[in-house]
Design an enzyme around this catalytic site. Structure first.
Site, short mmCIF file in Angstrom:
data_model
loop_
_atom_site.label_atom_id
_atom_site.label_comp_id
_atom_site.label_asym_id
_atom_site.label_seq_id
_atom_site.Cartn_x
_atom_site.Cartn_y
_atom_site.Cartn_z
N ASP A 154 0.85 -1.20 0.00
CA ASP A 154 0.00 0.00 0.00
C ASP A 154 0.88 1.25 0.00
O ASP A 154 0.87 2.06 0.93
CB ASP A 154 -0.95 0.01 1.22
CG ASP A 154 -0.22 0.03 2.56
OD1 ASP A 154 -0.83 0.50 3.54
OD2 ASP A 154 0.95 -0.39 2.63
N PHE B 211 -0.86 -0.71 12.47
CA PHE B 211 -1.74 -0.18 11.42
C PHE B 211 -2.26 -1.25 10.45
O PHE B 211 -3.46 -1.32 10.19
CB PHE B 211 -1.01 0.92 10.64
CG PHE B 211 -1.80 1.53 9.53
CD1 PHE B 211 -1.64 1.07 8.22
CD2 PHE B 211 -2.73 2.53 9.77
CE1 PHE B 211 -2.37 1.62 7.18
CE2 PHE B 211 -3.48 3.08 8.73
CZ PHE B 211 -3.31 2.62 7.43
N ASN B 212 -1.38 -2.05 9.86
CA ASN B 212 -1.81 -2.99 8.81
C ASN B 212 -2.86 -3.97 9.33
O ASN B 212 -3.79 -4.35 8.62
CB ASN B 212 -0.62 -3.76 8.24
CG ASN B 212 0.24 -2.91 7.35
OD1 ASN B 212 -0.22 -1.91 6.81
ND2 ASN B 212 1.52 -3.26 7.23
N ASN C 299 -2.50 2.72 3.46
CA ASN C 299 -1.94 4.05 3.74
C ASN C 299 -2.74 5.14 3.04
O ASN C 299 -2.82 6.28 3.52
CB ASN C 299 -0.48 4.11 3.26
CG ASN C 299 0.46 3.38 4.17
OD1 ASN C 299 0.29 3.41 5.39
ND2 ASN C 299 1.44 2.70 3.61
N THR D 246 2.83 -6.12 2.74
CA THR D 246 3.28 -4.99 3.56
C THR D 246 2.18 -3.95 3.75
O THR D 246 2.47 -2.79 4.08
CB THR D 246 4.51 -4.32 2.92
OG1 THR D 246 4.14 -3.79 1.63
CG2 THR D 246 5.65 -5.31 2.77
N ASP E 109 6.72 1.11 1.80
CA ASP E 109 6.40 0.16 0.73
C ASP E 109 7.24 0.46 -0.51
O ASP E 109 7.73 -0.45 -1.18
CB ASP E 109 4.93 0.26 0.34
CG ASP E 109 3.98 0.07 1.49
OD1 ASP E 109 3.80 1.02 2.27
OD2 ASP E 109 3.44 -1.06 1.64
N HIS F 30 9.85 -0.09 7.81
CA HIS F 30 9.05 -1.28 8.16
C HIS F 30 9.02 -2.32 7.03
O HIS F 30 9.40 -3.47 7.20
CB HIS F 30 7.60 -0.88 8.43
CG HIS F 30 7.38 0.12 9.51
ND1 HIS F 30 7.48 -0.16 10.86
CD2 HIS F 30 7.02 1.42 9.43
CE1 HIS F 30 7.18 0.92 11.55
NE2 HIS F 30 6.90 1.90 10.72
N ASP F 31 8.51 -1.90 5.89
CA ASP F 31 8.19 -2.86 4.83
C ASP F 31 9.42 -3.45 4.18
O ASP F 31 9.41 -4.61 3.73
CB ASP F 31 7.30 -2.19 3.78
CG ASP F 31 5.98 -1.75 4.38
OD1 ASP F 31 5.36 -0.81 3.84
OD2 ASP F 31 5.56 -2.34 5.39
O1 RIB Z 1 2.60 0.10 10.76
C1 RIB Z 1 3.47 0.26 9.66
C2 RIB Z 1 2.85 -0.31 8.42
O2 RIB Z 1 1.65 0.38 8.10
C3 RIB Z 1 3.73 -0.14 7.18
O3 RIB Z 1 3.45 -1.18 6.28
C4 RIB Z 1 3.27 1.16 6.61
O4 RIB Z 1 3.52 1.25 5.20
C5 RIB Z 1 1.79 1.06 6.86
O5 RIB Z 1 1.22 0.30 5.81
CA CA Z 2 2.80 -0.62 4.00
#
Ligand code: RIB
Ligand code: CA
Length: 310
Positions: free
Chosen positions: A12, A167-168, A41, A126, A17, A241-242
């Site tokens: 996303d 979040f994801n 996102n 991701t 990403d 993160h991703d």
């Molecule tokens: O919490 C971080 C994640 O949420 C990452 O994948 C960021 O791109 C969002 O999608």
């Molecule tokens: Ca992401």
């Protein structure tokens, strides 16, 4: 060198990403079979456009990009403009992508690619897990046919949307519950490990100093990402993160992991989206959870991948 690992990146974009796309495309140990996009996102219109923008700058004209779900399975979409901006990829000057998405739906692309090569394709997810859950529900054999799935999401410690949820997972807990409950090998790269992969300014400078359009683009992404993480998350350096999820496929030795059983909370008033993690000893678990990362080696791999794309 072993044959490259064939992956589909479901994402996303999203700043981190975008870096995951660059790593997957630029490292020779991975063959990026395709990119699928999901709402997270930003809206799926924007995450798809952003994937096309990254592919345009990176010169990925032959990599299929297939649009996916525009909302979670059950819940209203929650986006993250506070972190990724109104476009979902704020920072660099606006650009008009020349790469365009392929027709069809992401979940069908996932099914077709995985089922055509049993045991060969790894899914790296991701963003919210909506596309992957839809694919599993449409083709339950997906879980036994994919090589494995590696996700960026969740946490065995604190979340980043609520104290309980990352979040994801928070955006689509029902999808995450389907994905974690399926009978495949799943590695969770959660916040516990991705927050250890915060990008120092000197690494951002190394990326910009590559001097290519992509290096400059990536540096601009990191500059914006740094500004929002400082403001919203009180972190000096933005976590990539991703990129951690892709890097785990590139070289698992970059990470420390532990076997675990992870279930997703979907009904808690205050805990919805929590990845409830029980570490286990011995081999009787399908899940592994990231607990550490060799940060400097990870960033060396990322910088080299971006440089390799020219
Ligand atoms: O919490 C971080 C994640 O949420 C990452 O994948 C960021 O791109 C969002 O999608
Ligand atoms: Ca992401």
């Amino acid at each position: 060198m072993a044959a490259p690992r064939r992956i589909i990146l479901d994402c996303d974009p999203g700043h981190d990403d975008a870096l995951a796309v660059m790593l997957a495309a630029g490292d020779p140990r991975v063959d990026l079979v395709g990119i699928t996009t999901v709402a997270g996102n930003q809206t799926v219109e924007k995450t798809t456009r952003n994937a096309c923008a990254v592919a345009t700058v990176a010169g990925l004209s032959l990599t299929p990009i297939v649009r996916g779900a525009d909302r979670p399975l059950l819940r209203p979409l929650r986006i993250a403009p506070d972190i990724h901006g109104a476009s979902g990829l704020d920072g660099p000057p606006p650009l008009t992508p020349t790469v365009v998405p392929r027709p069809g739906h992401a979940c069908d692309f996932l099914i077709e690619q995985v089922m055509a090569s049993p045991g060969d394709v790894t899914i790296v997810a991701t963003g919210p897990l909506t596309n992957v859950a839809l694919a599993l529900m449409r083709e339950p054999a997906l879980a036994e046919t994919a090589r494995e799935i590696v996700i960026m999401g969740g946490a065995y410690g604190r979340g980043n949307v609520t104290p309980a949820a990352e979040f994801n997972i928070y955006v689509d807990p029902e999808a995450a519950s389907v994905v974690f409950g399926a009978p495949w090998r799943l590695t969770m790269m959660g916040l516990d490990v991705t927050h250890q992969a915060a990008c120092p300014e000197e690494v951002q400078e190394r990326i910009t100093a590559i001097g290519s359009p992509l290096g400059i683009f990536a540096g601009q992404l990191l500059e914006f990402f740094r500004s929002t993480y400082r403001r919203e998350q009180r972190m000096d350096d933005p976590p990539v993160h991703d990129a951690c999820a892709v890097a785990y496929v590139v070289d698992p030795d970059l990470f420390g992991t532990r076997p675990a059983r992870v279930v997703v909370e979907t009904t808690g008033t205050h805990t919805s989206g929590m990845t409830v993690t029980e570490f286990v000893e011995g081999g009787d678990s399908r899940h592994d959870v990231g607990i550490s990362v060799r940060r400097d080696a990870l960033f060396d791999v990322l910088v080299e991948a971006i440089a390799a794309l020219g």
